[in-house]
Design a protein around this motif. Structure first.
Motif, PDB file in Angstrom:
ATOM      1  N   PRO A  70      -8.439   7.391  -9.401  1.00 53.75           N
ATOM      2  CA  PRO A  70      -7.966   7.338  -8.018  1.00 53.75           C
ATOM      3  C   PRO A  70      -7.923   5.906  -7.497  1.00 53.75           C
ATOM      4  CG  PRO A  70      -9.616   9.059  -8.281  1.00 53.75           C
ATOM      5  CD  PRO A  70      -9.612   8.271  -9.545  1.00 53.75           C
ATOM      6  N   ARG A  71      -6.919   5.631  -6.682  1.00 61.49           N
ATOM      7  CA  ARG A  71      -6.730   4.300  -6.134  1.00 61.49           C
ATOM      8  C   ARG A  71      -7.036   4.314  -4.653  1.00 61.49           C
ATOM      9  NH1 ARG A  71      -2.358   2.180 -10.317  1.00 61.49           N
ATOM     10  NH2 ARG A  71      -2.348   0.227  -9.138  1.00 61.49           N
ATOM     11  N   VAL A  72      -7.364   3.124  -4.144  1.00 65.33           N
ATOM     12  CA  VAL A  72      -7.702   2.954  -2.734  1.00 65.33           C
ATOM     13  C   VAL A  72      -6.731   1.943  -2.135  1.00 65.33           C
ATOM     14  CG1 VAL A  72      -9.459   2.222  -1.077  1.00 65.33           C
ATOM     15  CG2 VAL A  72     -10.131   3.487  -3.141  1.00 65.33           C
ATOM     16  N   ALA A  73      -5.997   2.370  -1.114  1.00 61.21           N
ATOM     17  CA  ALA A  73      -5.013   1.501  -0.470  1.00 61.21           C
ATOM     18  C   ALA A  73      -5.600   0.865   0.778  1.00 61.21           C
ATOM     19  CB  ALA A  73      -3.773   2.309  -0.104  1.00 61.21           C
ATOM     20  N   ALA A  74      -5.240  -0.400   1.007  1.00 69.53           N
ATOM     21  CA  ALA A  74      -5.531  -1.065   2.282  1.00 69.53           C
ATOM     22  C   ALA A  74      -4.192  -1.484   2.869  1.00 69.53           C
ATOM     23  CB  ALA A  74      -6.424  -2.280   2.080  1.00 69.53           C
ATOM     24  N   ILE A  75      -3.890  -0.968   4.060  1.00 65.04           N
ATOM     25  CA  ILE A  75      -2.612  -1.238   4.714  1.00 65.04           C
ATOM     26  C   ILE A  75      -2.867  -2.126   5.926  1.00 65.04           C
ATOM     27  CG2 ILE A  75      -0.596  -0.226   5.849  1.00 65.04           C
ATOM     28  CD1 ILE A  75      -1.194   2.377   4.296  1.00 65.04           C
ATOM     29  N   TRP A  76      -2.384  -3.356   5.856  1.00 68.91           N
ATOM     30  CA  TRP A  76      -2.537  -4.316   6.955  1.00 68.91           C
ATOM     31  C   TRP A  76      -1.272  -4.266   7.814  1.00 68.91           C
ATOM     32  CZ3 TRP A  76      -7.012  -7.511   7.124  1.00 68.91           C
ATOM     33  CH2 TRP A  76      -7.858  -7.376   6.018  1.00 68.91           C
ATOM     34  N   LEU A 116     -14.583  -3.842   7.067  1.00 68.26           N
ATOM     35  CA  LEU A 116     -14.192  -3.218   5.799  1.00 68.26           C
ATOM     36  C   LEU A 116     -15.395  -2.596   5.091  1.00 68.26           C
ATOM     37  CD1 LEU A 116     -11.691  -5.928   4.511  1.00 68.26           C
ATOM     38  CD2 LEU A 116     -11.096  -3.562   5.054  1.00 68.26           C
ATOM     39  N   GLU A 117     -16.547  -3.240   5.214  1.00 67.55           N
ATOM     40  CA  GLU A 117     -17.769  -2.695   4.593  1.00 67.55           C
ATOM     41  C   GLU A 117     -18.119  -1.324   5.162  1.00 67.55           C
ATOM     42  OE1 GLU A 117     -20.564  -5.844   5.232  1.00 67.55           O
ATOM     43  OE2 GLU A 117     -20.239  -6.722   3.238  1.00 67.55           O
ATOM     44  N   LYS A 118     -17.868  -1.138   6.451  1.00 68.24           N
ATOM     45  CA  LYS A 118     -18.194   0.144   7.107  1.00 68.24           C
ATOM     46  C   LYS A 118     -17.399   1.309   6.533  1.00 68.24           C
ATOM     47  CE  LYS A 118     -19.185  -2.073  11.582  1.00 68.24           C
ATOM     48  NZ  LYS A 118     -18.682  -2.243  12.971  1.00 68.24           N
ATOM     49  N   VAL A 119     -16.227   1.005   5.914  1.00 72.42           N
ATOM     50  CA  VAL A 119     -15.386   2.080   5.368  1.00 72.42           C
ATOM     51  C   VAL A 119     -15.282   1.991   3.840  1.00 72.42           C
ATOM     52  CG1 VAL A 119     -14.068   2.360   7.497  1.00 72.42           C
ATOM     53  CG2 VAL A 119     -13.262   0.731   5.778  1.00 72.42           C
ATOM     54  N   ASN A 120     -16.299   1.380   3.226  1.00 69.57           N
ATOM     55  CA  ASN A 120     -16.365   1.274   1.764  1.00 69.57           C
ATOM     56  C   ASN A 120     -15.176   0.509   1.189  1.00 69.57           C
ATOM     57  OD1 ASN A 120     -17.712   1.688  -0.652  1.00 69.57           O
ATOM     58  ND2 ASN A 120     -16.653   3.617  -1.089  1.00 69.57           N
ATOM     59  N   GLY A 121     -14.840  -0.609   1.843  1.00 73.20           N
ATOM     60  CA  GLY A 121     -13.720  -1.435   1.414  1.00 73.20           C
ATOM     61  C   GLY A 121     -13.908  -2.086   0.058  1.00 73.20           C
ATOM     62  N   LYS A 122     -15.131  -2.046  -0.478  1.00 69.38           N
ATOM     63  CA  LYS A 122     -15.367  -2.684  -1.785  1.00 69.38           C
ATOM     64  C   LYS A 122     -14.645  -1.967  -2.915  1.00 69.38           C
ATOM     65  CE  LYS A 122     -19.789  -0.372  -2.863  1.00 69.38           C
ATOM     66  NZ  LYS A 122     -19.898   0.482  -1.661  1.00 69.38           N
ATOM     67  N   MET A 123     -14.067  -0.783  -2.622  1.00 75.19           N
ATOM     68  CA  MET A 123     -13.361  -0.027  -3.657  1.00 75.19           C
ATOM     69  C   MET A 123     -11.840  -0.196  -3.592  1.00 75.19           C
ATOM     70  SD  MET A 123     -15.927   1.153  -5.183  1.00 75.19           S
ATOM     71  CE  MET A 123     -15.155   2.255  -6.379  1.00 75.19           C
TER      72      MET A 123
END
Length: 376
Positions: free
Chosen positions: A9-15, A76-83
């Motif tokens: 599974p992939r994790v997207a970050a949309i700016w 980002l840390e609050k939403v598990n952005g490290k993944m």
């Protein structure tokens, strides 16, 4: 959209998640299986505008420009952005001069890159940056305009261009951190985002709504040259599909692509279809070679009372009129120059989709009705 590259599974970050392009990418990602995309982190200055109930979405409301990188990382840390595995960057801030535009949009991209490196540098696979045809000088003088059709390897014009700065910045970061990058350059984008009306389709919809109420024809707010100008458009949903496809295509490593609908259009062809959509009787346009027959920036403010009447009667968003950018629409219709890109590179990598440009406009108008921006 499935791909053999999506084994985990992939994790997207949309700016820029609340904008036209960010909204289109969110719409697309929530259609994908959670086995492929199990977390979608959305970042924007304004509170979340979409009415979506999907447990995979986490939203961060933060003013990137006025926040430190550490403050962004903290969110980002609050939403598990490290993944995070894949980044889609659409953030854009409008400014009146090219130098300001360059400085401010470099800052927001640089902060996004720094924050991503800090929190997820080792897990990130790809960074997708959307720029656009301004790269080819469409907002500058005739001398600055690249040769047609616009090609991804076109020489750069003289002077400042904020897209030059952004693309160079991304290339530098990717070399250091061993990510893939995909840069896409769309034409005029057709799409809708709630509360974002810097958009030609939205402006025309508001104009058509008022003309219908007044029983007046839909005069073309341009001149004969712009009426006949050949151009391409980029429907936001098609841009998103291409961007997701290219991210999942392992054959695409560090590439830049034009992305457009694939059909060439003129406003002469589009206008009668817009008239038909809004139920406005067709009228012959009596156009001057160079002078616009109507300037929306002058005409529309005189009819704000008509808009208020419609909005109150139909229970619409009255603020839409104030947010609409009439001068922006006038400016986009002032140029007599053809403008369209070469899609050969995307085709060579296997992208075959062609989208009907008017269908993109119709989708926009339909969505505006759902958002209570124009009458249904």
């Amino acid at each position: 959209m499935s791909s053999s590259s999506s084994l985990s599974p992939r994790v997207a970050a949309i700016w820029g998640a609340n904008g036209i392009s960010g909204t289109a990418m969110i719409d697309l990602l929530i259609e994908q299986s959670s086995n492929e995309w199990n977390h979608i982190i959305c970042i924007s200055r304004r509170p979340f505008q979409l009415d979506i109930n999907d447990k995979r979405i986490d939203f961060i409301s933060i003013d990137i420009l006025n926040s430190t990188v550490d403050e962004i990382v903290n969110e980002l840390e609050k939403v598990n952005g490290k993944m995070i595995t894949d980044i889609f960057h659409y953030t854009y801030i409008e400014k009146s001069t090219e130098d300001e535009l360059d400085q401010v949009n470099k800052i927001v991209l640089e902060k996004a890159l720094d924050a991503c490196v800090k929190i997820a540098g080792k897990t990130i696979k790809s960074f997708s940056l959307q720029t656009g045809y301004k790269y080819y000088g469409v907002h500058k003088t005739r001398e600055d305009l690249a040769a047609l059709p616009f090609s991804e390897n076109a020489p750069r014009h003289q002077g400042t261009n904020f897209y030059f700065t952004q693309e160079d910045l991304l290339e530098d970061y990717v070399k250091k951190h061993n990510w893939r990058y995909i840069i896409t350059r769309p034409a005029t984008i057709i799409g809708v985002a709630k509360g974002n009306f810097m958009n030609f389709a939205v402006t025309i919809a508001l104009y058509a709504t008022i003309q219908k109420e007044l029983g007046q024809p839909l005069l073309f707010p341009g001149n004969l040259k712009s009426w006949n100008r050949i151009s391409d458009h980029s429907t936001a949903s098609n841009n998103a599909r291409f961007q997701l496809w290219s991210v999942l295509n392992e054959n695409i490593q560090h590439e830049i692509f034009n992305i457009a609908n694939g059909d060439l259009v003129t406003f002469r062809d589009l206008w009668s279809k817009i008239e038909n959509y809004f139920g406005i009787p067709h009228c012959e346009q009596k156009l001057n070679e160079n002078e616009a027959q109507l300037k929306l920036a002058e005409y529309m403010p005189k009819h704000k009372d008509v808009w208020i009447r419609i909005a109150q009667r139909e229970n619409l968003d009255e603020k839409a009129f104030d947010y609409a950018t009439w001068a922006f629409a006038d400016g986009s219709l002032r140029s007599p120059l053809d403008r369209y890109g070469n899609l050969t590179k995307a085709r060579e990598f296997g992208w075959t989709t062609i989208v009907d440009t008017f269908d993109g406009y119709a989708q926009c108008f339909d969505r505006l009705k759902k958002l209570k921006v124009i009458p249904s």
